[in-house]
Enzyme design. Structure first.
Site, PDB file in Angstrom:
ATOM      1  N   ARG A  71      10.698  -0.099  11.634  1.00  0.00           N
ATOM      2  CA  ARG A  71       9.506   0.326  12.308  1.00  0.00           C
ATOM      3  C   ARG A  71       9.418  -0.776  13.734  1.00  0.00           C
ATOM      4  NH1 ARG A  71       4.409   0.722   8.413  1.00  0.00           N
ATOM      5  NH2 ARG A  71       3.659  -0.561   9.949  1.00  0.00           N
ATOM      6  N   ARG A 108     -10.325   0.489   8.309  1.00  0.00           N
ATOM      7  CA  ARG A 108      -9.707  -0.978   8.650  1.00  0.00           C
ATOM      8  C   ARG A 108     -10.939  -1.833   9.318  1.00  0.00           C
ATOM      9  NH1 ARG A 108      -4.161   0.283   8.823  1.00  0.00           N
ATOM     10  NH2 ARG A 108      -2.754  -1.528   9.344  1.00  0.00           N
ATOM     11  N   ARG A 164      -0.869  -8.285  13.803  1.00  0.00           N
ATOM     12  CA  ARG A 164      -1.362  -7.312  12.776  1.00  0.00           C
ATOM     13  C   ARG A 164      -2.187  -8.156  11.465  1.00  0.00           C
ATOM     14  NH1 ARG A 164       4.144  -4.968  11.068  1.00  0.00           N
ATOM     15  NH2 ARG A 164       2.992  -3.885   9.659  1.00  0.00           N
ATOM     16  N   ARG A 223      12.103  -4.565   5.569  1.00  0.00           N
ATOM     17  CA  ARG A 223      11.599  -3.231   5.275  1.00  0.00           C
ATOM     18  C   ARG A 223      12.563  -1.999   6.187  1.00  0.00           C
ATOM     19  NH1 ARG A 223       5.839  -1.068   5.534  1.00  0.00           N
ATOM     20  NH2 ARG A 223       5.668  -2.499   7.564  1.00  0.00           N
ATOM     21  N   LYS A 231       0.906  -1.055  -0.054  1.00  0.00           N
ATOM     22  CA  LYS A 231       0.203   0.039   0.003  1.00  0.00           C
ATOM     23  C   LYS A 231       0.731   1.238   0.006  1.00  0.00           C
ATOM     24  CE  LYS A 231      -1.860  -1.070   3.970  1.00  0.00           C
ATOM     25  NZ  LYS A 231      -1.225  -2.638   4.316  1.00  0.00           N
TER      26      LYS A 231
HETATM   27  P1  AP5 Z   1       4.886  -1.300   2.033  1.00  0.00           P
HETATM   28  O1  AP5 Z   1       4.448  -0.898   0.655  1.00  0.00           O
HETATM   29  O2  AP5 Z   1       5.501  -0.462   2.866  1.00  0.00           O
HETATM   30  O3  AP5 Z   1       3.473  -2.132   2.830  1.00  0.00           O
HETATM   31  P2  AP5 Z   1       2.341  -1.458   3.438  1.00  0.00           P
HETATM   32  O4  AP5 Z   1       1.026  -2.361   2.460  1.00  0.00           O
HETATM   33  O5  AP5 Z   1       2.015  -0.224   3.213  1.00  0.00           O
HETATM   34  O6  AP5 Z   1       2.327  -2.030   4.687  1.00  0.00           O
HETATM   35  P3  AP5 Z   1       2.538  -1.611   6.248  1.00  0.00           P
HETATM   36  O7  AP5 Z   1       3.184  -2.648   6.972  1.00  0.00           O
HETATM   37  O8  AP5 Z   1       2.692  -0.412   6.020  1.00  0.00           O
HETATM   38  O9  AP5 Z   1       0.746  -1.885   6.457  1.00  0.00           O
HETATM   39  P4  AP5 Z   1       0.207  -1.920   7.803  1.00  0.00           P
HETATM   40  O10 AP5 Z   1      -1.167  -2.003   7.563  1.00  0.00           O
HETATM   41  O11 AP5 Z   1       0.428  -3.013   8.639  1.00  0.00           O
HETATM   42  O12 AP5 Z   1       0.621  -0.407   8.526  1.00  0.00           O
HETATM   43  P5  AP5 Z   1       0.324   0.974   8.774  1.00  0.00           P
HETATM   44  O13 AP5 Z   1       1.346   1.845   8.892  1.00  0.00           O
HETATM   45  O14 AP5 Z   1      -1.069   1.078   8.097  1.00  0.00           O
HETATM   46  O15 AP5 Z   1       5.897  -2.426   1.929  1.00  0.00           O
HETATM   47  C1  AP5 Z   1       6.321  -3.300   2.906  1.00  0.00           C
HETATM   48  C2  AP5 Z   1       7.819  -3.790   2.456  1.00  0.00           C
HETATM   49  O16 AP5 Z   1       7.706  -4.638   1.046  1.00  0.00           O
HETATM   50  C3  AP5 Z   1       8.762  -2.600   2.071  1.00  0.00           C
HETATM   51  O17 AP5 Z   1      10.169  -2.848   2.348  1.00  0.00           O
HETATM   52  C4  AP5 Z   1       8.648  -2.460   0.523  1.00  0.00           C
HETATM   53  O18 AP5 Z   1      10.083  -1.914  -0.285  1.00  0.00           O
HETATM   54  C5  AP5 Z   1       8.472  -3.993   0.092  1.00  0.00           C
HETATM   55  N1  AP5 Z   1       7.617  -4.250  -1.090  1.00  0.00           N
HETATM   56  C6  AP5 Z   1       6.472  -3.598  -1.503  1.00  0.00           C
HETATM   57  N2  AP5 Z   1       6.055  -4.059  -2.398  1.00  0.00           N
HETATM   58  C7  AP5 Z   1       6.694  -5.014  -2.955  1.00  0.00           C
HETATM   59  C8  AP5 Z   1       6.645  -6.016  -4.119  1.00  0.00           C
HETATM   60  N3  AP5 Z   1       5.794  -5.660  -5.011  1.00  0.00           N
HETATM   61  N4  AP5 Z   1       7.515  -6.874  -4.340  1.00  0.00           N
HETATM   62  C9  AP5 Z   1       8.632  -6.826  -3.363  1.00  0.00           C
HETATM   63  N5  AP5 Z   1       8.772  -6.022  -2.271  1.00  0.00           N
HETATM   64  C10 AP5 Z   1       7.886  -5.136  -2.195  1.00  0.00           C
HETATM   65  O19 AP5 Z   1      -0.419   0.700  10.395  1.00  0.00           O
HETATM   66  C11 AP5 Z   1       0.347   0.418  11.222  1.00  0.00           C
HETATM   67  C12 AP5 Z   1      -0.213   0.419  12.490  1.00  0.00           C
HETATM   68  O20 AP5 Z   1      -0.829   1.732  12.776  1.00  0.00           O
HETATM   69  C13 AP5 Z   1      -1.513  -0.745  12.710  1.00  0.00           C
HETATM   70  O21 AP5 Z   1      -0.934  -1.983  13.264  1.00  0.00           O
HETATM   71  C14 AP5 Z   1      -2.464   0.007  13.793  1.00  0.00           C
HETATM   72  O22 AP5 Z   1      -1.886  -0.447  14.966  1.00  0.00           O
HETATM   73  C15 AP5 Z   1      -1.973   1.412  13.535  1.00  0.00           C
HETATM   74  N6  AP5 Z   1      -3.185   1.835  12.714  1.00  0.00           N
HETATM   75  C16 AP5 Z   1      -3.184   2.355  11.274  1.00  0.00           C
HETATM   76  N7  AP5 Z   1      -4.166   2.603  10.522  1.00  0.00           N
HETATM   77  C17 AP5 Z   1      -5.208   2.312  11.401  1.00  0.00           C
HETATM   78  C18 AP5 Z   1      -6.504   2.153  11.553  1.00  0.00           C
HETATM   79  N8  AP5 Z   1      -7.293   2.883  10.423  1.00  0.00           N
HETATM   80  N9  AP5 Z   1      -7.225   1.768  12.403  1.00  0.00           N
HETATM   81  C19 AP5 Z   1      -6.898   1.420  13.649  1.00  0.00           C
HETATM   82  N10 AP5 Z   1      -5.379   1.437  13.670  1.00  0.00           N
HETATM   83  C20 AP5 Z   1      -4.826   1.733  12.701  1.00  0.00           C
HETATM   84 ZN    ZN Z   2       2.234   0.877   4.814  1.00  0.00          ZN
END
Ligand code: AP5
Ligand code: ZN
Length: 216
Positions: free
Chosen positions: A160, A88, A171, A127, A13
């Site tokens: 992170r 979410r 997660r 990452r 994402k």
């Molecule tokens: P990346 O693109 O960074 O992945 P992502 O989908 O953004 O995954 P996240 O880990 O950021 O998602 P998340 O939902 O757990 O975290 P968030 O910050 O939203 O890619 C990951 C890695 O893979 C990178 O190193 C990249 O280079 C590599 N990669 C990407 N695409 C690739 C490909 N095609 N091939 C190979 N490698 C690839 O949320 C964090 C926390 O915040 C949550 O756990 C929760 O506690 C809280 N939170 C956030 N939003 C909410 C909400 N709406 N409600 C409640 N709590 C929330």
């Molecule tokens: Zn993300």
């Protein structure tokens, strides 16, 4: 365009969102990035959510909905937006529907990143992030030009606090229990666009772009 990127941790994402921003001149609203900024700033809210995020649990609907509401009205979002990591839960999706209805800004597409859990462990554990900009890299799949340094600023890269196997399990469980029902939720509203996220990032981006065929 107005879109949501729906997908488990590591699905891509945060990798895809800036490319959509570039292509369509829209704003990127990531609740994860906003919460990490709160933590970095040392605010009261940041202190409250710090442990929740490190452990991989979800923060409350009230907190994230308030953040989205405050940001959606900004000028940068007038041309459109990409919501990354929000909504979410069904509760968050219902609140978002209400906000968008009030603003008269319906969604074009909800992109679901489909990928097996097994692939995500390696993505998450490799990452590296540049905290000030939110740019992310991967030790194997997207290495920085200089090891552990941001390509643009040369500043150090970090990991992170929730990118470990233990928090990832929590997660993923939260995703399957609370977030994955949103695929059917948006399917019923005729805006669901599933994409195979287990491809090289450039191919994933092409597939995502195809969700917006005929839109500019
Ligand atoms: P990346 O693109 O960074 O992945 P992502 O989908 O953004 O995954 P996240 O880990 O950021 O998602 P998340 O939902 O757990 O975290 P968030 O910050 O939203 O890619 C990951 C890695 O893979 C990178 O190193 C990249 O280079 C590599 N990669 C990407 N695409 C690739 C490909 N095609 N091939 C190979 N490698 C690839 O949320 C964090 C926390 O915040 C949550 O756990 C929760 O506690 C809280 N939170 C956030 N939003 C909410 C909400 N709406 N409600 C409640 N709590 C929330
Ligand atoms: Zn993300």
């Amino acid at each position: 365009i107005r879109t949501i990127l729906l997908g488990p941790p590591g699905a891509g994402k945060g990798t895809t969102a800036p490319k959509l921003v570039n292509e369509h001149q829209i704003c990127h609203l990531s609740t994860g990035d906003m919460l990490r900024e709160e933590i970095a700033s040392g605010s009261k809210l940041g202190q409250e959510v710090k442990a929740v995020i490190s452990e991989g649990r979800l923060v409350s609907d009230e907190i994230v909905c308030e953040m989205i509401k405050n940001n959606l009205s900004k000028p940068a979002c007038q041309r459109g937006f990409v919501l990354d990591g929000f909504p979410r839960t069904v509760g968050q999706a219902d609140k978002l529907n209400y906000m968008l209805k009030e603003n008269g800004t319906p969604l074009d597409s909800v992109v679901e990143f489909k990928i097996d859990d097994a692939v995500l462990v390696e993505r998450i554990c490799g990452r590296l992030v540049h905290k000030p900009s939110g740019r992310s890299y991967h030790t194997k799949f997207a290495p920085p030009k200089v090891p552990m340094k941001d390509d643009v600023t040369g500043e150090p890269l970090m990991r992170r606090s929730d990118d470990n196997e233990e928090s990832l399990k929590v997660r993923l469980a939260a995703y399957h229990a609370q977030t994955s029902p949103l695929a059917a939720y948006y399917g019923e509203r005729n805006v669901h666009c599933p994409v195979n996220a287990d491809m090289p990032a450039k191919d994933v981006f092409s597939a995502v772009q195809a969700c917006f065929a005929n839109k500019k």
